[in-house]
Design a protein around this motif. Structure first.
Motif, mmCIF file in Angstrom:
data_model
loop_
_atom_site.group_PDB
_atom_site.id
_atom_site.type_symbol
_atom_site.label_atom_id
_atom_site.label_comp_id
_atom_site.label_asym_id
_atom_site.label_seq_id
_atom_site.Cartn_x
_atom_site.Cartn_y
_atom_site.Cartn_z
ATOM 1 N N ILE A 21 0.862 -1.198 0.000
ATOM 2 C CA ILE A 21 0.000 0.000 0.000
ATOM 3 C C ILE A 21 0.886 1.231 0.000
ATOM 4 C CG2 ILE A 21 -0.351 -0.078 2.540
ATOM 5 C CD1 ILE A 21 -3.209 1.223 1.736
ATOM 6 N N MET A 22 0.475 2.208 -0.821
ATOM 7 C CA MET A 22 1.240 3.451 -0.932
ATOM 8 C C MET A 22 0.273 4.619 -1.116
ATOM 9 S SD MET A 22 2.563 2.870 -4.823
ATOM 10 C CE MET A 22 2.044 1.154 -4.979
ATOM 11 N N GLY A 23 0.786 5.829 -0.928
ATOM 12 C CA GLY A 23 -0.007 7.024 -1.172
ATOM 13 C C GLY A 23 -0.011 7.367 -2.647
ATOM 14 N N ASP A 24 -0.957 8.202 -3.008
ATOM 15 C CA ASP A 24 -1.101 8.576 -4.414
ATOM 16 C C ASP A 24 0.126 9.316 -4.937
ATOM 17 O OD1 ASP A 24 -2.598 8.603 -6.777
ATOM 18 O OD2 ASP A 24 -3.126 10.692 -6.434
ATOM 19 N N ARG A 25 0.777 10.093 -4.074
ATOM 20 C CA ARG A 25 1.969 10.826 -4.534
ATOM 21 C C ARG A 25 3.116 9.867 -4.820
ATOM 22 N NH1 ARG A 25 4.262 15.667 -1.552
ATOM 23 N NH2 ARG A 25 5.305 15.867 -3.561
ATOM 24 N N THR A 26 3.231 8.837 -3.994
ATOM 25 C CA THR A 26 4.280 7.832 -4.231
ATOM 26 C C THR A 26 3.962 7.049 -5.495
ATOM 27 O OG1 THR A 26 4.894 7.699 -1.921
ATOM 28 C CG2 THR A 26 5.346 5.743 -3.260
ATOM 29 N N THR A 49 0.129 -7.108 -5.296
ATOM 30 C CA THR A 49 -1.124 -6.361 -5.422
ATOM 31 C C THR A 49 -0.848 -4.934 -4.961
ATOM 32 O OG1 THR A 49 -2.351 -8.352 -4.918
ATOM 33 C CG2 THR A 49 -3.542 -6.278 -4.716
ATOM 34 N N ASN A 50 -1.172 -3.968 -5.825
ATOM 35 C CA ASN A 50 -0.901 -2.550 -5.521
ATOM 36 C C ASN A 50 -2.163 -1.862 -5.009
ATOM 37 O OD1 ASN A 50 1.777 -1.235 -7.508
ATOM 38 N ND2 ASN A 50 1.317 -3.411 -7.293
ATOM 39 N N TYR A 51 -2.132 -1.429 -3.754
ATOM 40 C CA TYR A 51 -3.206 -0.603 -3.184
ATOM 41 C C TYR A 51 -2.701 0.837 -3.111
ATOM 42 C CZ TYR A 51 -5.449 -4.907 -1.518
ATOM 43 O OH TYR A 51 -6.051 -6.144 -1.434
ATOM 44 N N VAL A 52 -3.551 1.784 -3.512
ATOM 45 C CA VAL A 52 -3.150 3.199 -3.483
ATOM 46 C C VAL A 52 -4.168 4.013 -2.689
ATOM 47 C CG1 VAL A 52 -2.763 5.264 -4.886
ATOM 48 C CG2 VAL A 52 -1.846 3.071 -5.643
ATOM 49 N N LEU A 53 -3.654 4.698 -1.674
ATOM 50 C CA LEU A 53 -4.516 5.551 -0.864
ATOM 51 C C LEU A 53 -4.770 6.865 -1.596
ATOM 52 C CD1 LEU A 53 -5.741 5.547 2.049
ATOM 53 C CD2 LEU A 53 -3.819 7.002 2.680
ATOM 54 N N THR A 54 -6.034 7.134 -1.873
ATOM 55 C CA THR A 54 -6.378 8.355 -2.619
ATOM 56 C C THR A 54 -7.847 8.705 -2.418
ATOM 57 O OG1 THR A 54 -6.520 9.359 -4.836
ATOM 58 C CG2 THR A 54 -6.854 6.982 -4.723
ATOM 59 N N PRO A 95 -7.826 1.204 -5.473
ATOM 60 C CA PRO A 95 -7.865 2.415 -4.648
ATOM 61 C C PRO A 95 -8.347 2.123 -3.222
ATOM 62 C CG PRO A 95 -9.689 2.408 -6.213
ATOM 63 C CD PRO A 95 -8.925 1.147 -6.448
ATOM 64 N N VAL A 96 -7.777 2.857 -2.272
ATOM 65 C CA VAL A 96 -8.197 2.742 -0.870
ATOM 66 C C VAL A 96 -8.535 4.151 -0.397
ATOM 67 C CG1 VAL A 96 -7.424 2.177 1.488
ATOM 68 C CG2 VAL A 96 -6.670 0.759 -0.440
ATOM 69 N N GLU A 142 -9.449 -5.090 7.409
ATOM 70 C CA GLU A 142 -9.577 -6.166 6.410
ATOM 71 C C GLU A 142 -8.271 -6.907 6.149
ATOM 72 O OE1 GLU A 142 -11.095 -4.101 3.022
ATOM 73 O OE2 GLU A 142 -12.959 -3.619 4.068
ATOM 74 N N HIS A 143 -7.135 -6.332 6.569
ATOM 75 C CA HIS A 143 -5.840 -6.927 6.207
ATOM 76 C C HIS A 143 -5.004 -7.313 7.418
ATOM 77 C CE1 HIS A 143 -7.089 -5.075 2.451
ATOM 78 N NE2 HIS A 143 -6.361 -5.989 1.875
ATOM 79 N N SER A 144 -5.664 -7.832 8.437
ATOM 80 C CA SER A 144 -4.907 -8.196 9.639
ATOM 81 C C SER A 144 -4.256 -9.575 9.517
ATOM 82 C CB SER A 144 -5.816 -8.141 10.863
ATOM 83 O OG SER A 144 -6.943 -8.931 10.619
#
Ligand code: NAP
Length: 157
Positions: A41-46, A58-63, A75-76, A85-87
């Motif tokens: 998981i990464m931020g949208d800027r990254t 699997t790429n999750y992007v916080l935005t 997107p997250v 959900e990801h524990s």
């Protein structure tokens, strides 16, 4: 379970003007080996700083603006729901500053490449209480004029 992975300078420098502050080939290789096969998981800027989504993960992007993300990138928008959900599986938190700050309280492991140098930066890794972690040095390295350590901080119970 969340594991953070980052490369930081002496003053916790992370990024400058949307890019990285240190470009260390061995660190890129360590990042690839450590995260391969795991969700990231990464931020949208990254995400915007990458040439494309990271393969084999699997790429999750916080935005808050998911419309522009390419197909296959998830997107997250709700951090708390994502954490709940990801524990069960190991998810790597790969930056940047905003996202590290949000996930630090939930991360059991911090893989930090600690570079023994200062650099101009506008984004920093959050301060954290090192007494609450056990520190292991995985290996040390040197490239050009930079020396660095691959450290793993494991949260104490
Ligand atoms: N040294 C390292 O290991 C390392 C690793 C990764 C990145 N970096 C560097 O770090 C810098 C980027 O870090 P950053 O802190 O600026 O940005 P970031 O953490 O990569 O991304 C922040 C993004 O999160 C989204 N966001 C913010 N609040 C949100 C909310 N409440 N809900 C959902 N999404 C939200 C926003 O995207 P929207 O505007 O789309 O909503 C925002 O742009 C770059 O310079 C990069 O090169 C360094």
């Amino acid at each position: 379970m969340f594991s953070i992975i980052a490369c930081i300078g002496k003053n916790r420098e992370l990024g400058n003007q949307g890019g990285l502050v240190f470009h260390i080939k061995e660190d890129m290789q360590f990042f690839k080996e450590t995260t391969m096969g795991h969700p990231v998981i990464m931020g949208d800027r990254t995400f915007a700083s990458l040439p494309h989504a990271l393969p084999g993960r699997t790429n999750y992007v916080l935005t808050r603006h998911p419309e522009h993300l390419p197909e296959g990138v998830i997107p997250v928008s709700d951090i708390e729901a994502f954490i709940k959900e990801h524990s069960d599986e190991e998810v790597f938190v790969i930056g940047g500053g905003f996202v590290y700050n949000e996930f630090l309280p939930y991360a059991d492991n911090l893989y930090l490449t600690e570079v023994d140098a200062e650099a101009e930066a506008d984004t920093f890794f959050p301060e954290f209480d090192k007494s609450k972690y056990e520190k292991t040095i995985i290996k040390k390295g040197q490239s050009d004029d930079l020396t660095y350590s691959f450290a793993k901080y494991t949260k104490l119970n």
